[in-house]
Write a protein that holds these residues in place. Sequence first.
Motif, short mmCIF file in Angstrom:
data_model
loop_
_atom_site.label_atom_id
_atom_site.label_comp_id
_atom_site.label_asym_id
_atom_site.label_seq_id
_atom_site.Cartn_x
_atom_site.Cartn_y
_atom_site.Cartn_z
N VAL A 1 -6.99 0.78 4.43
CA VAL A 1 -7.44 -0.39 3.69
C VAL A 1 -8.86 -0.78 4.09
N THR B 1 -3.06 4.94 2.70
CA THR B 1 -4.20 4.08 2.41
C THR B 1 -4.83 3.62 3.72
N SER C 1 -11.42 0.87 5.26
CA SER C 1 -12.54 1.67 4.79
C SER C 1 -12.39 2.10 3.33
N GLY C 2 -11.34 1.62 2.67
CA GLY C 2 -11.19 1.90 1.24
C GLY C 2 -10.96 3.37 0.92
N THR D 1 0.83 -1.21 0.00
CA THR D 1 0.00 0.00 0.00
C THR D 1 0.86 1.25 0.00
N GLY E 1 -7.73 3.85 -2.80
CA GLY E 1 -8.23 3.33 -1.52
C GLY E 1 -7.98 1.86 -1.29
N ARG E 2 -6.98 1.29 -1.97
CA ARG E 2 -6.78 -0.17 -1.86
C ARG E 2 -5.30 -0.53 -1.95
#
Lengths: 313, 224
Positions: free
Chosen positions: A134, A132, A136-137, A14, A143-144
């Motif tokens: 992760v 990021t 909650s995107g 990320t 968002g990943r």
Amino acid sequence: MSSLLVESAGLQTTVQDLGRPGFGPEGVSASGAADPVALRLGNLLVENQPGVAGLELTLVGGSFVFPDGAVIALTGADLGATVNGRPLEMWASHTLEPGTKLMFGATRNFARGYLAIAGGIQVDPFLGSASTHVLSGLGGFEGRALRKGDRLRIGRASKNVRRRRITLAALYAFKPRKVLRVTEGPQADWFSETTKQVFYRDVFRVSEESDRVGLRLEGTALDGSTAREMITEGVSLGAVQVTPSGQPIILFVEQQTTGGYPKIANIIAADLHRIGQLRPRAEIRFQRTSLAVARSLWIEQERLLNEPEQLFT
Amino acid sequence: MKVRAASDQAILAYLGEEIGQAAHERVLKLLRLLQQEPPRWIRNVQPAYCSLLVNFDISLADHVEVEETIRSYEQRTEKHRAPKASTVEIPVCYGGEFGPDLDEVAAVHGLKPAQVIEVHSSETYHAYFLGFAPGFAYLGDLPAAIATPRLSSPRKRVPAGSVGIAGRQTAVYPMATPGAWRLLGRTPLRMFRADRKMMGLISIGDQVRFRPITNREFGELERG
């Protein structure tokens, strides 16, 4: 603008910087690098500002191509990085030629490696941070975690980055620890003396079900039963909460912001970065310390991180 | 006010001992004052039912200084009025696949599902605070007639927009997360948007009402 191409992403890679503290009233936890010290040192090695975004690689790294070349540094866990089949020295800056492929494998020691790139990874900031979240995107790259085929932008680097490496003394000062130092949690007095003795004596094992949200610990079940009813309250980073079944859970960077389990202890600020290097099945212990000692350890750590002449050769 | 160290860089200020309007107003006033006049060492504030967690930079202040400052702020809040609450209406399609626990909640209380919907949507709720996940507002007080404990084991994934209840609380899940609240329905509204100035549809202190809608309205609102 130069870029980085994801050829394979690894287990969970990320974009992370130092997070976005200050949005508690909106229910948003800070996120950010799980080992912020490693990310900061990586950035300093490539002459970035310490809080610039880099990549956080978890347990197994991927492979990345730099079509335009880059100046990079690898810090944190050793994921066996190679360039053209040759190992790349960690904790040092390197200039990669255009078209270079950087390959990682599985970790040889700790949980998370960091790839810092001169100029930093460029993404649209969310609430002032590139990191990021992760769960909650939000934030980071879409968002990943990264996937094969993603192309990330790299910012403009400062000219002529000096080749340098970290000093052994600095590496030693920031090394991972098996004994995490804690101060007493806000409900420490809800637990019996016997329970606290067990907590500070026994070894706990990090469960496989651990991530950036929290680390579940296995070991002697603590007596989690309390006579009092807990009203949900704000929880701080590194809090060690005890569930009714007696399992301790360390709340981590993507933590929920409030919770209803009593907290027996809280990991001190100077050891928070060490949580980020705990692998599943790692064995740890807790050591009680005072607020005053915790504060001086933190101030000492920050002083060292702000003195490049002591950090690098 | 009672104050405790939460960690080496946070303190908890307790402004009441039971969940209710009185404690909530004290929390909200102290939060607003800290937001209006942030001390130089403050890093984050996390309100909850009866408490405020204050995170600070320990290179700039220690617990003694932080506690003294929080106490002096707290004393000043007595002169302040609570800010005016705004009202938020949330359309909800109850039952079916959107509310998989509606029938069971009804059965637990010896009610018909329609009565549970009636009770849930007749009350005006108070947003005590946002916590757990981005935009997740803890709303109360759910009428005792339908108050139901959490599921004993949480669902791995609760869909975004799900409306759940737990004890005397109700809430809307702004994003898909794990969750143990019993689900009565779902709203087509996007509760949390990173691209909006007010990211969460509900803010601390708001009044919230739920309006039952049909499947068709759900579809229309979702598209619109």
